[in-house]
Design an enzyme around this catalytic site. Structure first.
Site, short mmCIF file in Angstrom:
data_model
loop_
_atom_site.label_atom_id
_atom_site.label_comp_id
_atom_site.label_asym_id
_atom_site.label_seq_id
_atom_site.Cartn_x
_atom_site.Cartn_y
_atom_site.Cartn_z
N LYS A 43 32.65 35.93 -12.48
CA LYS A 43 33.12 34.56 -12.24
C LYS A 43 34.63 34.45 -12.48
O LYS A 43 35.24 35.37 -13.06
CB LYS A 43 32.33 33.62 -13.15
CG LYS A 43 30.83 33.60 -12.85
CD LYS A 43 30.08 32.62 -13.75
CE LYS A 43 28.59 32.62 -13.46
NZ LYS A 43 27.86 31.63 -14.29
N HIS A 68 27.38 36.28 -13.16
CA HIS A 68 26.10 35.89 -12.56
C HIS A 68 25.31 37.14 -12.21
O HIS A 68 25.89 38.13 -11.74
CB HIS A 68 26.33 35.09 -11.27
CG HIS A 68 25.08 34.95 -10.44
ND1 HIS A 68 24.15 33.95 -10.66
CD2 HIS A 68 24.58 35.72 -9.42
CE1 HIS A 68 23.13 34.11 -9.81
NE2 HIS A 68 23.38 35.17 -9.05
N GLU A 94 20.37 36.45 -2.26
CA GLU A 94 21.77 36.34 -2.68
C GLU A 94 22.62 37.48 -2.12
O GLU A 94 23.77 37.25 -1.74
CB GLU A 94 21.84 36.31 -4.21
CG GLU A 94 21.22 35.04 -4.79
CD GLU A 94 21.19 35.02 -6.31
OE1 GLU A 94 21.64 36.00 -6.94
OE2 GLU A 94 20.72 34.01 -6.87
P1 DAT Z 1 22.01 32.24 -15.34
O1 DAT Z 1 23.44 32.26 -14.88
O2 DAT Z 1 21.84 32.89 -16.68
O3 DAT Z 1 21.05 32.77 -14.31
P2 DAT Z 1 21.04 29.59 -14.61
O4 DAT Z 1 20.67 30.18 -13.29
O5 DAT Z 1 20.00 28.83 -15.35
O6 DAT Z 1 21.62 30.70 -15.59
O7 DAT Z 1 22.28 28.61 -14.42
C1 DAT Z 1 23.33 28.94 -13.54
C2 DAT Z 1 24.64 28.64 -14.24
O8 DAT Z 1 24.74 27.23 -14.46
C3 DAT Z 1 24.82 29.26 -15.62
O9 DAT Z 1 25.32 30.57 -15.54
C4 DAT Z 1 25.78 28.32 -16.27
C5 DAT Z 1 25.39 26.97 -15.70
N1 DAT Z 1 24.47 26.27 -16.57
C6 DAT Z 1 23.14 26.52 -16.74
N2 DAT Z 1 22.59 25.70 -17.63
C7 DAT Z 1 23.60 24.89 -18.05
C8 DAT Z 1 23.68 23.82 -18.98
N3 DAT Z 1 22.61 23.41 -19.67
N4 DAT Z 1 24.89 23.22 -19.14
C9 DAT Z 1 25.98 23.64 -18.46
N5 DAT Z 1 25.97 24.64 -17.57
C10 DAT Z 1 24.79 25.27 -17.36
MG MG Z 2 20.49 32.03 -12.46
#
Ligand code: DAT
Ligand code: MG
Length: 150
Positions: free
Chosen positions: A9, A115, A126
């Site tokens: 990122k 990511h 993806e």
């Molecule tokens: P990951 O990146 O571990 O797969 P995810 O797919 O649940 O996590 O979420 C995508 C992204 O969104 C994550 O890297 C950061 C952001 N994110 C997730 N949950 C969040 C939250 N509760 N508050 C703020 N940003 C969040």
């Molecule tokens: Mg994710």
């Protein structure tokens, strides 16, 4: 062999952590089969994060991921989806174990560096967003048998 998508990122590039983070993935035994530097736009970010479009953090997430260049990496290896996920650590760096990328380099869920696809199915989708099939160079390593038994 299994494939997955990693995105480094904008915070990783701004903090000059591309090398150290790629090293961890390489050292784990994964193979880079595709790699590019790019700047995501809103359309690409919204497509990539479409599963989160109803979440309160969707807008800041898209804003962040489009805020600067990223590195997209296609990786291949045995069980590489799970291997990448546990090398990354938990989504929230505060909860991520030490020794993981997020646990060692991060402190904020909105700046969590990396990511990685969360399933074989989403990896396929993806990878298709970021790479043309012709850009993936597979199974080229001579030392694979020293990393993977079969
Ligand atoms: P990951 O990146 O571990 O797969 P995810 O797919 O649940 O996590 O979420 C995508 C992204 O969104 C994550 O890297 C950061 C952001 N994110 C997730 N949950 C969040 C939250 N509760 N508050 C703020 N940003 C969040
Ligand atoms: Mg994710």
């Amino acid at each position: 062999m299994e494939k997955t998508l990693v995105l480094l990122k904008p915070d990783t590039l701004q903090r000059s952590l591309v090398g150290p983070i790629i090293s961890r993935l390489e050292q784990r035994g994964l193979t880079i089969i595709g790699l590019k530097l790019l700047q995501m736009d809103n359309a690409l970010a919204s497509k990539h994060y479409s599963a989160h479009e109803d979440k309160p953090f969707f807008r800041p997430l898209v804003e962040f991921i489009t805020s600067g260049p990223i590195v997209a990496i296609a990786l291949q290896g045995k069980d590489c989806v799970a291997v990448v996920r546990n090398t990354m650590g938990s989504t929230n760096p505060v909860e991520a174990n030490l020794g993981t990328i997020r646990g060692d380099f991060g402190i904020d869920i909105g700046r969590n560096l990396i990511h990685g696809s969360d399933s074989v199915e989403s990896a396929q989708t993806e990878l298709g967003i970021f790479f043309d099939k012709s850009e993936l160079l597979e199974e080229y390593k001579d030392i694979s048998s020293w990393v993977i038994e079969s």
